[in-house]
Motif scaffolding. Structure first.
Motif, mmCIF file in Angstrom:
data_model
loop_
_atom_site.group_PDB
_atom_site.id
_atom_site.type_symbol
_atom_site.label_atom_id
_atom_site.label_comp_id
_atom_site.label_asym_id
_atom_site.label_seq_id
_atom_site.Cartn_x
_atom_site.Cartn_y
_atom_site.Cartn_z
ATOM 1 N N PHE A 1 0.794 -1.165 -0.044
ATOM 2 C CA PHE A 1 -0.097 0.078 -0.115
ATOM 3 C C PHE A 1 0.845 1.179 -0.043
ATOM 4 O O PHE A 1 1.953 1.418 0.811
ATOM 5 N N ALA A 2 0.494 2.107 -0.931
ATOM 6 C CA ALA A 2 1.365 3.495 -0.886
ATOM 7 C C ALA A 2 0.792 4.726 -1.160
ATOM 8 O O ALA A 2 -0.629 4.484 -1.953
ATOM 9 N N ILE A 3 1.284 5.832 -1.005
ATOM 10 C CA ILE A 3 0.342 7.052 -1.178
ATOM 11 C C ILE A 3 1.379 7.928 -1.915
ATOM 12 O O ILE A 3 2.389 8.039 -1.316
ATOM 13 N N ALA A 4 1.282 8.509 -2.867
ATOM 14 C CA ALA A 4 2.122 9.767 -3.605
ATOM 15 C C ALA A 4 1.515 11.034 -3.637
ATOM 16 O O ALA A 4 -0.059 11.065 -4.020
ATOM 17 N N LEU A 5 2.226 12.080 -3.203
ATOM 18 C CA LEU A 5 1.485 13.333 -3.595
ATOM 19 C C LEU A 5 2.212 13.909 -4.325
ATOM 20 O O LEU A 5 3.626 14.082 -4.430
ATOM 21 N N ASP A 6 1.686 14.582 -5.546
ATOM 22 C CA ASP A 6 2.262 15.182 -6.738
ATOM 23 C C ASP A 6 3.534 14.356 -6.971
ATOM 24 O O ASP A 6 4.340 14.664 -7.407
ATOM 25 N N GLY A 7 3.171 12.819 -7.264
ATOM 26 C CA GLY A 7 4.341 12.045 -7.658
ATOM 27 C C GLY A 7 5.362 11.617 -6.637
ATOM 28 O O GLY A 7 6.077 10.764 -7.048
ATOM 29 N N ALA A 8 5.492 12.247 -5.517
ATOM 30 C CA ALA A 8 6.128 11.910 -4.467
ATOM 31 C C ALA A 8 5.868 10.812 -3.425
ATOM 32 O O ALA A 8 4.947 11.217 -2.873
ATOM 33 N N ASP A 9 6.586 9.619 -3.312
ATOM 34 C CA ASP A 9 5.876 8.760 -2.367
ATOM 35 C C ASP A 9 6.139 9.054 -1.019
ATOM 36 O O ASP A 9 7.101 9.409 -0.445
ATOM 37 N N VAL A 10 5.234 9.447 -0.353
ATOM 38 C CA VAL A 10 4.849 9.860 1.060
ATOM 39 C C VAL A 10 4.846 8.827 2.231
ATOM 40 O O VAL A 10 4.433 9.029 3.142
ATOM 41 N N THR A 11 4.677 7.585 1.730
ATOM 42 C CA THR A 11 4.282 6.549 2.644
ATOM 43 C C THR A 11 4.930 6.318 3.862
ATOM 44 O O THR A 11 4.344 6.372 4.986
ATOM 45 N N ALA A 12 6.165 6.549 3.813
ATOM 46 C CA ALA A 12 7.121 6.462 4.849
ATOM 47 C C ALA A 12 6.806 7.580 6.106
ATOM 48 O O ALA A 12 7.226 7.454 7.195
ATOM 49 N N ARG A 13 6.219 8.402 5.554
ATOM 50 C CA ARG A 13 6.081 9.614 6.479
ATOM 51 C C ARG A 13 4.715 9.676 7.121
ATOM 52 O O ARG A 13 4.376 10.344 8.110
ATOM 53 N N LEU A 14 3.564 8.595 6.550
ATOM 54 C CA LEU A 14 2.475 9.095 7.141
ATOM 55 C C LEU A 14 2.175 8.613 8.591
ATOM 56 O O LEU A 14 1.310 9.105 9.045
ATOM 57 N N HIS A 15 3.183 7.693 9.040
ATOM 58 C CA HIS A 15 2.977 7.183 10.412
ATOM 59 C C HIS A 15 3.792 7.818 11.568
ATOM 60 O O HIS A 15 4.030 7.411 12.690
ATOM 61 N N LEU A 16 4.502 8.860 11.036
ATOM 62 C CA LEU A 16 5.306 9.696 12.108
ATOM 63 C C LEU A 16 4.672 10.263 13.128
ATOM 64 O O LEU A 16 3.415 10.578 12.963
ATOM 65 N N PRO A 17 5.043 10.237 14.370
ATOM 66 C CA PRO A 17 4.405 10.773 15.349
ATOM 67 C C PRO A 17 3.850 12.324 15.231
ATOM 68 O O PRO A 17 2.741 12.519 15.627
ATOM 69 N N GLU A 18 4.650 13.098 14.318
ATOM 70 C CA GLU A 18 4.154 14.395 14.385
ATOM 71 C C GLU A 18 2.711 14.382 13.391
ATOM 72 O O GLU A 18 1.899 15.101 13.529
ATOM 73 N N VAL A 19 2.627 13.361 12.526
ATOM 74 C CA VAL A 19 1.519 13.264 11.689
ATOM 75 C C VAL A 19 0.390 12.843 12.599
ATOM 76 O O VAL A 19 -0.931 13.120 12.532
ATOM 77 N N SER A 20 0.646 11.560 13.199
ATOM 78 C CA SER A 20 -0.371 11.028 14.017
ATOM 79 C C SER A 20 -0.837 12.253 15.099
ATOM 80 O O SER A 20 -2.008 12.051 15.303
ATOM 81 N N GLY A 21 -0.093 13.211 15.395
ATOM 82 C CA GLY A 21 -0.604 14.361 16.704
ATOM 83 C C GLY A 21 -1.404 15.245 15.772
ATOM 84 O O GLY A 21 -2.086 15.763 16.614
ATOM 85 N N MET A 22 -1.079 15.458 14.460
ATOM 86 C CA MET A 22 -1.849 16.569 13.826
ATOM 87 C C MET A 22 -3.126 16.260 13.083
ATOM 88 O O MET A 22 -3.938 17.054 12.712
ATOM 89 N N VAL A 23 -3.301 14.777 12.740
ATOM 90 C CA VAL A 23 -4.331 14.420 11.634
ATOM 91 C C VAL A 23 -5.508 14.515 11.971
ATOM 92 O O VAL A 23 -6.623 15.247 11.403
ATOM 93 N N SER A 24 -6.098 14.505 13.423
ATOM 94 C CA SER A 24 -7.391 14.620 13.662
ATOM 95 C C SER A 24 -7.951 15.971 13.317
ATOM 96 O O SER A 24 -9.203 16.192 13.027
ATOM 97 N N GLY A 25 -6.971 17.010 13.514
ATOM 98 C CA GLY A 25 -7.440 18.339 13.286
ATOM 99 C C GLY A 25 -8.010 18.693 11.765
ATOM 100 O O GLY A 25 -8.925 19.242 11.467
#
Ligand code: DC
Length: 230
Positions: A81-105
């Motif tokens: 499973f992978a997600i790219a934004l504007d062609g760049a693979d961002v999958t590895a960033r998606l579960h970083l703590p900083e993302v978990s902390g802000m995603v609900s907003g």
């Protein structure tokens, strides 16, 4: 991608953090020859896109515009499973703590949700056979799925599982906030605590992952279970 021989099959699984949605969905998808869609990762990708551009969750209109125009490519594979934004693979960033902390907003903004829900429905329709997981997948995104499941577990068990997953990387207080605190925030924008009519409740508190997977597969109408049975 389904072929002419494969019957279409949509399985929707929702539930709170740590109930086992992702592990269960991956395994069910692999065994039944289905694609896999992690809708939480789509919200995480929206959060990454916005924060990279200085768009704060408080600026609802900017987030809505970003969600509508998001150049997001989702590869709904059960193994990669992978997600790219504007062609760049961002999958590895998606579960970083900083993302978990802000995603609900970001995930709490109704019209941003509507925009992502449309993308989810397109992915589900294109895949043909798919297991899709996420907070409101059984009620809002795919209410007509062939099988809809709400996966629950006691809070203590959910916290313990998440702690084991993190392998000592976070203390109990932090994990409790991640599991229970984030669910409390998310509960304002999606309903995932009690099963809607037609949604099957599976309580995984006392079950192993394998037992949950078997229960899910047993609930799939036999003629749709291809390829496990062929
Ligand atoms: O399941 P997760 O932790 O990866 O989800 C990330 C965030 O997105 C979380 O705050 C819940 C939210 N979410 C949602 O509101 N609706 C979904 N269908 C999936 C996730």
């Amino acid at each position: 991608m389904s072929t002419a021989r494969e019957p279409k099959l949509v399985i929707a699984i929702d539930g709170p953090s740590g109930a086992g949605k992702s592990s269960t969905s991956h395994l069910v998808a692999e065994r039944l020859g289905c694609a896999y869609l992690d809708t939480g990762s789509m919200y995480r990708a929206l959060a990454v896109w916005c924060s990279d551009r200085g768009i704060d969750a408080a600026d609802a209109q900017a987030v809505i515009d970003a969600a509508r125009d998001l150049p997001m490519t989702v590869s709904p594979s059960s193994t990669d499973f992978a997600i790219a934004l504007d062609g760049a693979d961002v999958t590895a960033r998606l579960h970083l703590p900083e993302v978990s902390g802000m995603v609900s907003g970001y995930a709490g903004i109704r019209d941003a949700r509507n925009a992502l829900n449309e993308k989810m429905r397109e992915i589900i329709a294109q895949a043909g056979r798919i297991v899709a997981e996420g907070r409101d997948i059984t009620t809002v995104v795919a209410p007509d799925a062939d099988l809809r499941i709400l996966l629950q577990a006691d809070a203590a068990r959910r916290i313990a599982r998440r702690e084991a997953e993190l392998n000592g990387a976070a203390d109990t207080t932090t994990v409790t906030e991640q599991v229970v605190g984030r669910d409390a925030k998310d509960a304002a924008s999606s309903q995932f605590e009690t099963p809607a009519p037609g949604v099957v409740l599976i309580d995984s508190t006392e079950l192993t992952l394998e037992e949950v997977v078997e229960k899910v597969i047993d609930l799939v109408p036999e003629q749709l279970r291809w390829p496990e049975e062929h």
